[in-house]
Scaffold this motif. Structure first.
Motif, PDB file in Angstrom:
ATOM      1  N   UNK A 136      -4.655  -2.734  -7.593  1.00 38.61           N
ATOM      2  CA  UNK A 136      -5.642  -1.938  -8.311  1.00 38.61           C
ATOM      3  C   UNK A 136      -5.826  -2.474  -9.722  1.00 38.61           C
ATOM      4  N   UNK A 137      -7.035  -2.771 -10.104  1.00 35.21           N
ATOM      5  CA  UNK A 137      -7.322  -3.216 -11.468  1.00 35.21           C
ATOM      6  C   UNK A 137      -7.998  -2.080 -12.231  1.00 35.21           C
ATOM      7  N   UNK A 138      -8.126  -2.242 -13.522  1.00 33.04           N
ATOM      8  CA  UNK A 138      -8.670  -1.176 -14.362  1.00 33.04           C
ATOM      9  C   UNK A 138     -10.078  -0.775 -13.931  1.00 33.04           C
ATOM     10  N   UNK A 139     -10.885  -1.763 -13.538  1.00 34.80           N
ATOM     11  CA  UNK A 139     -12.267  -1.457 -13.179  1.00 34.80           C
ATOM     12  C   UNK A 139     -12.380  -0.760 -11.833  1.00 34.80           C
ATOM     13  N   UNK A 140     -11.264  -0.608 -11.115  1.00 34.05           N
ATOM     14  CA  UNK A 140     -11.297   0.002  -9.794  1.00 34.05           C
ATOM     15  C   UNK A 140     -10.534   1.326  -9.766  1.00 34.05           C
ATOM     16  N   UNK A 141     -10.532   2.030 -10.885  1.00 31.87           N
ATOM     17  CA  UNK A 141      -9.850   3.323 -10.946  1.00 31.87           C
ATOM     18  C   UNK A 141     -10.397   4.295  -9.900  1.00 31.87           C
ATOM     19  N   UNK A 185      -8.397   4.795  -6.619  1.00 28.34           N
ATOM     20  CA  UNK A 185      -6.989   5.159  -6.665  1.00 28.34           C
ATOM     21  C   UNK A 185      -6.575   6.238  -5.663  1.00 28.34           C
ATOM     22  N   UNK A 186      -7.373   7.270  -5.498  1.00 25.60           N
ATOM     23  CA  UNK A 186      -6.962   8.393  -4.655  1.00 25.60           C
ATOM     24  C   UNK A 186      -7.653   8.425  -3.300  1.00 25.60           C
ATOM     25  N   UNK A 187      -8.363   7.353  -2.967  1.00 24.72           N
ATOM     26  CA  UNK A 187      -9.089   7.326  -1.703  1.00 24.72           C
ATOM     27  C   UNK A 187      -8.155   6.956  -0.547  1.00 24.72           C
ATOM     28  N   UNK A 188      -8.243   7.714   0.528  1.00 30.15           N
ATOM     29  CA  UNK A 188      -7.482   7.425   1.744  1.00 30.15           C
ATOM     30  C   UNK A 188      -8.408   6.684   2.716  1.00 30.15           C
ATOM     31  N   UNK A 189      -7.878   5.658   3.356  1.00 36.07           N
ATOM     32  CA  UNK A 189      -8.660   4.929   4.347  1.00 36.07           C
ATOM     33  C   UNK A 189      -7.777   4.602   5.539  1.00 36.07           C
ATOM     34  N   UNK A 190      -8.421   4.243   6.637  1.00 36.49           N
ATOM     35  CA  UNK A 190      -7.715   3.984   7.894  1.00 36.49           C
ATOM     36  C   UNK A 190      -7.612   2.485   8.144  1.00 36.49           C
ATOM     37  N   UNK A 236      -3.890   4.938   4.550  1.00 37.89           N
ATOM     38  CA  UNK A 236      -3.369   4.248   3.374  1.00 37.89           C
ATOM     39  C   UNK A 236      -4.094   4.640   2.103  1.00 37.89           C
ATOM     40  N   UNK A 237      -3.405   4.413   0.979  1.00 34.23           N
ATOM     41  CA  UNK A 237      -4.009   4.441  -0.346  1.00 34.23           C
ATOM     42  C   UNK A 237      -3.682   3.127  -1.053  1.00 34.23           C
ATOM     43  N   UNK A 238      -4.506   2.784  -2.031  1.00 30.13           N
ATOM     44  CA  UNK A 238      -4.235   1.602  -2.835  1.00 30.13           C
ATOM     45  C   UNK A 238      -2.972   1.804  -3.652  1.00 30.13           C
ATOM     46  N   UNK A 296       0.828  -1.194   0.000  1.00 29.29           N
ATOM     47  CA  UNK A 296       0.000   0.000   0.000  1.00 29.29           C
ATOM     48  C   UNK A 296       0.867   1.251   0.000  1.00 29.29           C
ATOM     49  N   UNK A 297       0.267   2.356  -0.374  1.00 31.94           N
ATOM     50  CA  UNK A 297       0.911   3.654  -0.220  1.00 31.94           C
ATOM     51  C   UNK A 297       0.579   4.146   1.185  1.00 31.94           C
TER      52      UNK A 297
END
Length: 322
Positions: free
Chosen positions: A131-136, A139-144, A123-125, A97-98
């Motif tokens: 991350x797959x193409x259908x889950x673009x 990409x920029x969502x932050x989660x705990x 974190x970010x994905x 993860x990022x």
């Protein structure tokens, strides 16, 4: 549009995306941790609308804070059995993860301060990893993500029930009691880890030693938990024909056997994944001993089943292994 209507409108659009992200990350983390032969409890939740509004209002008292500043619209929690497993999970997180922020409570805690110790991440994905193409949209969502041992989680839940967040909020006359309580949780955490290690080294507990050595393989291949009482009973039966030194060798040989037959075992478990209810023995760690004995001690194994177990089960296992 009022503040409340604006937040409601935004969350109505974003919540399904965060729900999908939570499900994706939960599955990914579980598979990665199971591959390290640890069985975790992993949950996720999206924040409810009322909690979002209350948090924005609370944070806005001291500084400018908006809906877009929220980092915990999605929260995941990993609970593992022992505190010494947190380091392994931390490595998985940094590799996959990022990491926007990592907070290690234990490192920041002075010896005389009151708090529970666990690891928290924003974190970010990582698009290169999961991350797959259908889950673009992820990409920029932050989660705990919070990672705790069972005892750390117990303390956190207790502290939440006591409704305190900071040490300063606890009346002085109660601090001593809470310090004593927290120390018990920390001692329990350390001692559970120490006892687990000691039991694996206990020469007279061969069944337990086998379980601790091979249970991770069940987590890895079957991806389910197992019945410990069944394992303890059957392993004692399987070990009967062997003396103590042979039992020690047997445990090590079975472990090496599993590693050497990794591809075959993966193929078997992929084939029977949806049929464990028909072949429950595949979800027990003693199955690896049975597979090994089919290759090396077949007549001994047949005698054990004929005298103390179910021959029909052995025939099924022979068909699976063959």
């Amino acid at each position: 549009m009022s503040f409340y209507e604006e937040v409601e409108s935004k969350w109505k659009l974003e919540k399904p995306i965060y729900e999908a992200l939570g499900s994706e990350v939960q599955v990914f983390l579980k598979n990665e941790i199971l591959r390290r032969e640890v069985f975790p409890e992993i949950t996720y939740r999206t924040k409810d609308l009322l909690s979002i509004i209350k948090k924005i209002e609370r944070k806005s008292i001291k500084k400018n804070y908006s809906y877009d500043d929220l980092k915990d619209k999605l929260g995941l929690r990993v609970i593992c059995s022992f505190s010494n497993q947190l380091e392994m999970i931390d490595k998985i997180i940094h590799e996959n993860f990022i990491v926007e922020k990592a907070e290690y409570k234990k490192d920041d805690l002075d010896f005389d301060k009151l708090d529970y110790t666990s690891n928290h991440y924003d974190l970010k994905i990582n698009s290169l990893k999961i991350l797959t193409e259908k889950e673009e949209s992820f990409k920029n969502l932050v989660f705990e993500l919070q990672v705790r041992s069972i005892n750390q989680h117990a303390w956190s839940s207790s502290a939440h029930t006591l409704t305190y967040k900071k040490e300063s909020e606890i009346p002085s006359n109660l601090k001593r009691k809470v310090y004593r309580l927290l120390s018990l949780y920390e001692i329990a955490d350390d001692e559970f880890s120490n006892v687990n290690i000691a039991l694996q080294q206990e020469e007279n507990g061969m069944a337990y030693r086998y379980i601790r050595k091979l249970e991770g393989k069940i987590y890895r291949f079957a991806k389910v938990d197992f019945d410990r009482q069944t394992s303890l009973w059957k392993l004692k039966v399987f070990f009967k024909p062997f003396d103590q030194s042979e039992q020690v060798d047997l445990i090590n040989q079975v472990s090496a056997f599993v590693d050497n037959n990794e591809k075959k075992l993966e193929s078997i478990y992929n084939e029977y994944l949806r049929d464990f209810h028909r072949f429950p023995s595949l979800t027990q760690p003693e199955i690896f001993l049975v597979f090994y004995m089919l290759e090396n001690y077949e007549s001994t194994l047949e005698s054990i089943y004929a005298n103390e177990l179910d021959n029909n089960e052995l025939e099924k296992i022979k068909g699976i292994w063959a």
